[in-house]
Every structure is written in C-alpha cells, then in structure tokens.
Scaffold this motif. Sequence first.
Motif, PDB file in Angstrom:
ATOM      1  N   GLY A 116       1.079  -1.046   0.169  1.00  0.00           N
ATOM      2  CA  GLY A 116      -0.209   0.063  -0.061  1.00  0.00           C
ATOM      3  C   GLY A 116       1.020   1.219  -0.101  1.00  0.00           C
ATOM      4  N   PHE A 117       0.714   1.943   0.803  1.00  0.00           N
ATOM      5  CA  PHE A 117       0.741   3.135   0.989  1.00  0.00           C
ATOM      6  C   PHE A 117       2.209   3.057   1.823  1.00  0.00           C
ATOM      7  N   GLU A 118       3.868   2.889   1.483  1.00  0.00           N
ATOM      8  CA  GLU A 118       5.553   3.306   1.684  1.00  0.00           C
ATOM      9  C   GLU A 118       5.435   4.230   2.171  1.00  0.00           C
ATOM     10  N   TYR A 119       5.645   4.654   3.098  1.00  0.00           N
ATOM     11  CA  TYR A 119       5.767   6.413   3.306  1.00  0.00           C
ATOM     12  C   TYR A 119       6.831   6.856   4.412  1.00  0.00           C
ATOM     13  N   VAL A 120       7.040   7.853   4.368  1.00  0.00           N
ATOM     14  CA  VAL A 120       7.863   8.474   6.218  1.00  0.00           C
ATOM     15  C   VAL A 120       8.093  10.444   5.909  1.00  0.00           C
ATOM     16  N   MET A 121       7.671  10.391   6.407  1.00  0.00           N
ATOM     17  CA  MET A 121       7.685  12.091   6.859  1.00  0.00           C
ATOM     18  C   MET A 121       9.107  12.762   7.306  1.00  0.00           C
ATOM     19  N   PHE A 122       8.651  13.849   7.011  1.00  0.00           N
ATOM     20  CA  PHE A 122      10.037  14.677   7.461  1.00  0.00           C
ATOM     21  C   PHE A 122       9.461  16.575   8.031  1.00  0.00           C
ATOM     22  N   LEU A 123       9.201  17.116   9.060  1.00  0.00           N
ATOM     23  CA  LEU A 123       8.985  17.869   9.353  1.00  0.00           C
ATOM     24  C   LEU A 123      10.414  18.936   9.310  1.00  0.00           C
ATOM     25  N   ASN A 124      10.299  20.398   8.799  1.00  0.00           N
ATOM     26  CA  ASN A 124      11.050  21.536   8.474  1.00  0.00           C
ATOM     27  C   ASN A 124      10.483  22.609   9.310  1.00  0.00           C
ATOM     28  N   GLN A 125      10.028  22.570  10.685  1.00  0.00           N
ATOM     29  CA  GLN A 125       9.382  23.555  11.584  1.00  0.00           C
ATOM     30  C   GLN A 125       9.487  25.023  10.805  1.00  0.00           C
ATOM     31  N   ALA A 126      11.294  25.486  10.837  1.00  0.00           N
ATOM     32  CA  ALA A 126      11.351  26.571  10.349  1.00  0.00           C
ATOM     33  C   ALA A 126      10.863  26.947   9.117  1.00  0.00           C
ATOM     34  N   GLN A 127      11.329  26.648   7.883  1.00  0.00           N
ATOM     35  CA  GLN A 127      10.856  26.454   7.228  1.00  0.00           C
ATOM     36  C   GLN A 127       9.325  25.996   6.685  1.00  0.00           C
ATOM     37  N   GLY A 137       2.671   0.963  -3.334  1.00  0.00           N
ATOM     38  CA  GLY A 137       2.933  -0.444  -3.631  1.00  0.00           C
ATOM     39  C   GLY A 137       1.460  -0.759  -4.341  1.00  0.00           C
ATOM     40  N   ILE A 138       1.515  -2.177  -5.102  1.00  0.00           N
ATOM     41  CA  ILE A 138       0.508  -2.194  -5.871  1.00  0.00           C
ATOM     42  C   ILE A 138      -1.030  -2.751  -5.702  1.00  0.00           C
ATOM     43  N   TYR A 139      -1.272  -2.293  -4.407  1.00  0.00           N
ATOM     44  CA  TYR A 139      -2.793  -2.366  -4.578  1.00  0.00           C
ATOM     45  C   TYR A 139      -2.727  -0.987  -4.009  1.00  0.00           C
ATOM     46  N   LEU A 140      -2.456  -0.273  -5.089  1.00  0.00           N
ATOM     47  CA  LEU A 140      -2.813   1.200  -4.838  1.00  0.00           C
ATOM     48  C   LEU A 140      -3.218   1.631  -6.747  1.00  0.00           C
ATOM     49  N   GLU A 141      -2.577   0.427  -7.465  1.00  0.00           N
ATOM     50  CA  GLU A 141      -3.132   0.552  -9.146  1.00  0.00           C
ATOM     51  C   GLU A 141      -4.094   2.159  -9.020  1.00  0.00           C
ATOM     52  N   GLY A 142      -4.162   2.369 -10.835  1.00  0.00           N
ATOM     53  CA  GLY A 142      -5.249   2.595 -10.681  1.00  0.00           C
ATOM     54  C   GLY A 142      -4.584   2.918 -12.793  1.00  0.00           C
ATOM     55  N   PRO A 143      -4.544   2.850 -13.686  1.00  0.00           N
ATOM     56  CA  PRO A 143      -4.292   2.813 -14.679  1.00  0.00           C
ATOM     57  C   PRO A 143      -2.948   1.145 -14.764  1.00  0.00           C
ATOM     58  N   PRO A 144      -3.041   0.512 -15.449  1.00  0.00           N
ATOM     59  CA  PRO A 144      -2.285  -0.353 -15.673  1.00  0.00           C
ATOM     60  C   PRO A 144      -0.639  -0.232 -15.340  1.00  0.00           C
ATOM     61  N   GLY A 145       0.293  -0.428 -13.892  1.00  0.00           N
ATOM     62  CA  GLY A 145       1.339  -0.232 -13.532  1.00  0.00           C
ATOM     63  C   GLY A 145       1.161   1.311 -12.782  1.00  0.00           C
ATOM     64  N   PHE A 146       0.583   1.949 -12.889  1.00  0.00           N
ATOM     65  CA  PHE A 146       0.382   3.256 -12.297  1.00  0.00           C
ATOM     66  C   PHE A 146       0.214   3.489 -11.265  1.00  0.00           C
ATOM     67  N   HIS A 148      -3.131   4.949  -8.717  1.00  0.00           N
ATOM     68  CA  HIS A 148      -4.543   5.338  -8.926  1.00  0.00           C
ATOM     69  C   HIS A 148      -4.539   6.899  -8.046  1.00  0.00           C
ATOM     70  N   GLY A 149      -5.009   8.335  -8.833  1.00  0.00           N
ATOM     71  CA  GLY A 149      -5.543   9.470  -8.470  1.00  0.00           C
ATOM     72  C   GLY A 149      -5.888   9.265  -6.987  1.00  0.00           C
ATOM     73  N   ILE A 184       1.719   8.164 -11.992  1.00  0.00           N
ATOM     74  CA  ILE A 184       3.037   8.274 -11.401  1.00  0.00           C
ATOM     75  C   ILE A 184       3.911   6.260 -11.006  1.00  0.00           C
ATOM     76  N   PRO A 185       4.422   5.875 -11.363  1.00  0.00           N
ATOM     77  CA  PRO A 185       4.805   4.500 -11.534  1.00  0.00           C
ATOM     78  C   PRO A 185       5.177   4.002 -10.305  1.00  0.00           C
TER      79      PRO A 185
END
Length: 233
Positions: A116-127, A137-146, A148-149, A184-185
């Motif tokens: 699914g969603f593999e992600y990590v976030m980084f915060l820059n408070q000053a900016q 991941g492949i469970y997020l597929e919309g158009p073949p290989g890409f 989903h919006g 997004i592939p």
Amino acid sequence: MLRSCTQLVKGLTCRPSARCRLDAVRSRGVVDRISLVPFSNASVTTDCALPNDSWSPDMLEQFNKFMEMTRDGTWKRLPSYRKFMEKVTLGGKEYVLKRAPNSRFFMRSIDKEGLGFEYVMFLNQAQKRLVCLFQPGIYLEGPPGFAHGGSTAAILDSTLGGCAFYMAGRIMTGNLNINYKSPIPLGSVVLVESKLDRVEGRKVFMTGHIRSADGQTLHAEATGKSLFVLSQP
Ligand SMILES: CCCCCCCCCC(=O)SCCNC(=O)CCNC(=O)[C@H](O)C(C)(C)COP(=O)(O)OP(=O)(O)OC[C@H]1O[C@@H](n2cnc3c(N)ncnc32)[C@H](O)[C@@H]1OP(=O)(O)O
C-alpha cells in the motif's frame, strides 16, 4: 528487494531480519514540541515510518539523505502508526481523540509491508515545510502499472494536512486542488513536498507538489487554493 537493511541504512544498525528494529532512529529526529501518543495495542504501535524489506534502494537512499539532515535538528522524522494517535499535545494543550476500537489509520490500513502506502515524513518547522518520501505499492494501482489518482490525492492530503497540523493546529481539509501532471509508476519513489503558505483567521493555505526522486518529473501539484480549516476553539 533488500536482503537486509543493515548495510543500507547509513550510520544505523539493525538486525538483518524482516522487521528491522532501528532504535537509533526512534531515539532521535522525532518532533519534540508536539507529543503524539499512539494506542497501547501492540499490533498498531509499531512505527511504520522506518525502513522495511519492501523499501527499494532508492527509497533507502532518500531516507538516509533526510536522516542525515535530522542530525542538526533542522529536520525531524515523524513516527507513524497503524492506528492514529489517541492523545495530542499541541502548544501545551492536550487533546484526547476518541477512536473506534478496531479502526485503522487509512494510510496504514494495509498490513503487508510494501503493498500500500509506504512513506515517511520529515518536518522542517523553521521553513514550515513537510516532505514525504512515498513508494506506492501494487494495491494502489489505477491505470495499469501506475498509482490511482485517489491514492495520489490521499498522500497529498496527508502531507499538506500534516504540515498544516504541525504548523498551525488541529485542522480538517476544506478544499484540495490537484493538477495531475504525469502518472506515478508503482514501486517508484517520489517526494511529496508541502509548505504552509499563509494563515488567515481559521483558514490555513497550503501548497505542494509531487516530484520523482531525481527531481526530473513533476507528477502532481496542489495549488495555492488548497485550504485546511482550523477547528473551532
Ligand atoms: C501526521 C499526519 C497528519 C495527518 C493529517 C490528516 C489529513 C487528512 C485530513 C482529512 O482527511 S479531513 C477529512 C476530509 N475533510 C472533511 O471531511 C471536512 C468536511 N468539512 C467540514 O467539516 C467543514 O466544512 C469545515 C471544517 C472544513 C469547515 O466548516 P466550519 O463550519 O468549521 O467553518 P466555516 O464553514 O465557518 O468556514 C470557516 C472559513 O473557511 C472557509 N471555507 C470553509 N470551507 C471552504 C472551502 N471548501 N473552500 C473555501 N473556503 C472554505 C469559509 O468561507 C470561512 O472563511 P471566512 O472565515 O473567511 O468566512
């Protein structure tokens, strides 16, 4: 796929097992001004914003780059759990967030790593910026290989919403404008950038975009009209 993340996560050690335990990462680079308390159920308290075996070398390379930038405190890695936090301390005030017993945080609702969603976030408070490294991941597929919006909208919503939350306070998404520029592939690594533009009363205006990790491809952009509304005091 990785054999082990021991060699790949620079400066950190972990067991070469399927689930790496990166205590060194957990103990630094985490937001200190805001305290997030996840639920006490062990199945949902694992910090998912750490490398696992599904992360590609490109994802690890970006992770290492950002972890380097946490060393001087300008960037902070945000932990992330399968269940959203139950208590938030924001600006010295504690909020208790009631959740249904078996609910899951949507972005972490798929148990198996990498699908699914593999992600990590980084915060820059000053900016006033939040950057999310995202590997769809492949469970997020919309158009073949890409991707989903809707999954693209979800990661933009979470990144812009996260930035609005950490910079301004408790928010709900009021309006999110997205221009989709290039698909997004699946399995690729993209950088989701968000920035707090301005706050007008309860309205928090955000901008953001998604680019490929090499910066060459603009995948999507969220326009300056994207709006998050602060909760009533
Ligand atoms: C670390 C991870 C962090 C994770 C972050 C998670 C991010 C995900 C966030 C979400 O997904 S939230 C779920 C999706 N959003 C919703 O379900 C929100 C549904 N809408 C609402 O609940 C209300 O409409 C809302 C809270 C957005 C606003 O209602 P209010 O009654 O509190 O405010 P009001 O309608 O009085 O509007 C306040 C101001 O915002 C403006 N506004 C509200 N909605 C707007 C809109 N859609 N477009 C433009 N302006 C808008 C409104 O004109 C007004 O401007 P002024 O103060 O200048 O008069």
